[in-house]
Motif scaffolding. Structure first.
Motif, short mmCIF file in Angstrom:
data_model
loop_
_atom_site.label_atom_id
_atom_site.label_comp_id
_atom_site.label_asym_id
_atom_site.label_seq_id
_atom_site.Cartn_x
_atom_site.Cartn_y
_atom_site.Cartn_z
N ARG A 1 10.51 -7.54 11.66
CA ARG A 1 9.82 -7.17 12.90
C ARG A 1 10.30 -5.82 13.41
NH1 ARG A 1 7.28 -11.79 16.02
NH2 ARG A 1 7.07 -10.11 17.50
N GLN A 2 11.51 -5.41 13.08
CA GLN A 2 12.05 -4.13 13.52
C GLN A 2 11.57 -2.97 12.64
OE1 GLN A 2 13.68 -3.20 16.19
NE2 GLN A 2 13.79 -1.11 15.45
N LEU A 3 11.24 -3.22 11.39
CA LEU A 3 10.88 -2.15 10.46
C LEU A 3 9.76 -1.23 10.95
CD1 LEU A 3 11.20 -3.71 6.90
CD2 LEU A 3 12.55 -1.89 7.91
N PRO A 4 8.65 -1.74 11.47
CA PRO A 4 7.60 -0.81 11.92
C PRO A 4 8.08 0.16 13.00
CG PRO A 4 6.74 -3.04 11.81
CD PRO A 4 8.21 -3.13 11.58
N PHE A 5 8.93 -0.31 13.90
CA PHE A 5 9.44 0.56 14.95
C PHE A 5 10.40 1.60 14.39
CE2 PHE A 5 8.34 -3.46 17.00
CZ PHE A 5 7.42 -2.99 17.92
N SER A 6 11.09 1.27 13.32
CA SER A 6 12.01 2.22 12.70
C SER A 6 11.27 3.34 11.98
CB SER A 6 12.91 1.50 11.70
OG SER A 6 13.66 0.51 12.35
N PHE A 7 10.09 3.03 11.43
CA PHE A 7 9.33 4.02 10.68
C PHE A 7 8.46 4.92 11.56
CE2 PHE A 7 9.90 0.95 7.09
CZ PHE A 7 10.71 1.79 6.34
N VAL A 8 8.38 4.62 12.84
CA VAL A 8 7.55 5.44 13.74
C VAL A 8 8.04 6.88 13.76
CG1 VAL A 8 6.99 5.81 16.18
CG2 VAL A 8 6.73 3.56 15.17
N LYS A 9 9.33 7.09 13.75
CA LYS A 9 9.88 8.45 13.78
C LYS A 9 9.43 9.26 12.57
CE LYS A 9 13.93 6.58 16.00
NZ LYS A 9 15.27 6.11 15.78
N TRP A 10 9.39 8.64 11.41
CA TRP A 10 9.01 9.34 10.19
C TRP A 10 7.50 9.57 10.10
CZ3 TRP A 10 12.15 5.85 6.39
CH2 TRP A 10 13.51 6.13 6.53
N MET A 11 6.73 8.64 10.61
CA MET A 11 5.29 8.70 10.44
C MET A 11 4.55 9.24 11.66
SD MET A 11 4.84 7.65 7.47
CE MET A 11 5.65 6.75 6.18
N LYS A 12 5.26 9.74 12.63
CA LYS A 12 4.64 10.17 13.89
C LYS A 12 3.60 11.27 13.68
CE LYS A 12 6.10 10.22 18.43
NZ LYS A 12 7.22 10.06 19.29
N ASP A 13 3.86 12.22 12.83
CA ASP A 13 2.96 13.36 12.61
C ASP A 13 2.05 13.18 11.40
OD1 ASP A 13 4.07 14.65 14.81
OD2 ASP A 13 5.70 15.48 13.59
N SER A 14 1.98 12.00 10.86
CA SER A 14 1.17 11.75 9.67
C SER A 14 -0.31 11.70 10.02
CB SER A 14 1.59 10.42 9.04
OG SER A 14 0.71 10.07 8.01
N GLN A 15 -1.13 12.44 9.29
CA GLN A 15 -2.58 12.42 9.50
C GLN A 15 -3.16 11.07 9.14
OE1 GLN A 15 -4.26 15.64 7.30
NE2 GLN A 15 -3.54 17.20 8.73
N PHE A 16 -2.58 10.42 8.14
CA PHE A 16 -3.07 9.10 7.72
C PHE A 16 -2.93 8.08 8.84
CE2 PHE A 16 -2.11 4.95 5.70
CZ PHE A 16 -3.37 4.70 5.18
N PHE A 17 -1.79 8.06 9.50
CA PHE A 17 -1.59 7.09 10.58
C PHE A 17 -2.39 7.45 11.82
CE2 PHE A 17 1.98 5.84 7.94
CZ PHE A 17 1.85 4.47 8.01
N SER A 18 -2.66 8.72 12.03
CA SER A 18 -3.56 9.11 13.13
C SER A 18 -4.96 8.59 12.86
CB SER A 18 -3.58 10.62 13.28
OG SER A 18 -2.33 11.10 13.64
N LEU A 19 -5.40 8.71 11.61
CA LEU A 19 -6.73 8.19 11.24
C LEU A 19 -6.78 6.68 11.39
CD1 LEU A 19 -9.54 8.73 9.98
CD2 LEU A 19 -8.46 8.30 7.77
#
Length: 79
Positions: free
Chosen positions: A25-43
């Motif tokens: 349950r903690q993993l998604p919150f940990s990856f937010v820092k790395w994926m914050k500027d990702s175009q894929f996650f914005s889409l």
């Protein structure tokens, strides 16, 4: 407790299950820092809410087509 089941054996199952649950349950919150500027996650953030709602509506309407009295409910579901 059933025969052959001890408190230690219950704890031996529940403690790892609890720890794994907390970590997963903690993993998604940990990856937010790395994926914050990702175009894929914005889409995904833009497209997923509409896609999920579309799937839920289609699933609900399809599931009600064979139900008794569904004709009145189905017409109101599309409005």
């Amino acid at each position: 407790m059933p025969a052959g089941v001890t408190l230690a054996s219950i704890a031996a199952v529940l403690v790892p299950v609890g720890l794994i649950t907390v970590v997963l349950r903690q993993l998604p919150f940990s990856f937010v820092k790395w994926m914050k500027d990702s175009q894929f996650f914005s889409l995904l953030g833009m497209m997923m809410p509409v896609g999920v709602m579309t799937i839920l509506v289609v699933y609900t309407v399809h599931g009600q087509t064979g139900a008794p009295g569904a004709s009145g409910r189905l017409s109101s579901a599309w409005l």
